[in-house]
Design a protein around this motif. Structure first.
Motif, mmCIF file in Angstrom:
data_model
loop_
_atom_site.group_PDB
_atom_site.id
_atom_site.type_symbol
_atom_site.label_atom_id
_atom_site.label_comp_id
_atom_site.label_asym_id
_atom_site.label_seq_id
_atom_site.Cartn_x
_atom_site.Cartn_y
_atom_site.Cartn_z
ATOM 1 N N ALA A 4 -39.228 -7.709 -33.902
ATOM 2 C CA ALA A 4 -39.885 -6.450 -34.240
ATOM 3 C C ALA A 4 -40.616 -6.579 -35.569
ATOM 4 N N VAL A 5 -40.001 -7.265 -36.529
ATOM 5 C CA VAL A 5 -40.630 -7.467 -37.831
ATOM 6 C C VAL A 5 -41.889 -8.316 -37.688
ATOM 7 N N GLU A 6 -41.794 -9.350 -36.886
ATOM 8 C CA GLU A 6 -42.954 -10.216 -36.683
ATOM 9 C C GLU A 6 -44.074 -9.484 -35.947
ATOM 10 N N LEU A 7 -43.718 -8.689 -34.953
ATOM 11 C CA LEU A 7 -44.729 -7.943 -34.207
ATOM 12 C C LEU A 7 -45.411 -6.897 -35.081
ATOM 13 N N ALA A 8 -44.643 -6.295 -35.996
ATOM 14 C CA ALA A 8 -45.212 -5.287 -36.884
ATOM 15 C C ALA A 8 -45.895 -5.913 -38.083
ATOM 16 N N ASP A 9 -45.757 -7.235 -38.230
ATOM 17 C CA ASP A 9 -46.370 -7.969 -39.340
ATOM 18 C C ASP A 9 -45.923 -7.403 -40.692
ATOM 19 N N LEU A 10 -44.594 -7.284 -40.843
ATOM 20 C CA LEU A 10 -44.018 -6.746 -42.081
ATOM 21 C C LEU A 10 -43.529 -7.874 -42.977
#
Length: 75
Positions: A4-10
């Protein structure tokens, strides 16, 4: 979670863990046991139970208190 973090680019994030909720069956059982304990205490202590209950309430209060040396009960 990492996906989820990678998909949201956080770059900056935090994880907050919430308390696990009790199973509804366990919750019902603990409430029934609590009521049973309270009922047994009330039978054993008689009038003293109400003094104990009031002392517990005062003990759990926070902050500065101004208390009277007596209790008022309105029926």
């Amino acid at each position: 979670m990492r996906n989820a973090v990678e998909l949201a680019d956080l770059d900056d994030f935090r994880i907050i863990e919430k308390p696990e909720q009790k199973d509804p069956f366990e919750k019902i059982i603990s409430e029934l046991l609590s009521e049973t304990r309270q009922s047994n205490l009330e039978k054993e202590l008689g009038k003293g139970y109400y003094y104990l209950k009031e002392l517990k309430e005062v003990y759990n209060m926070k902050g500065v208190q101004a208390r009277m040396p007596f209790s008022i009960q309105i029926n």
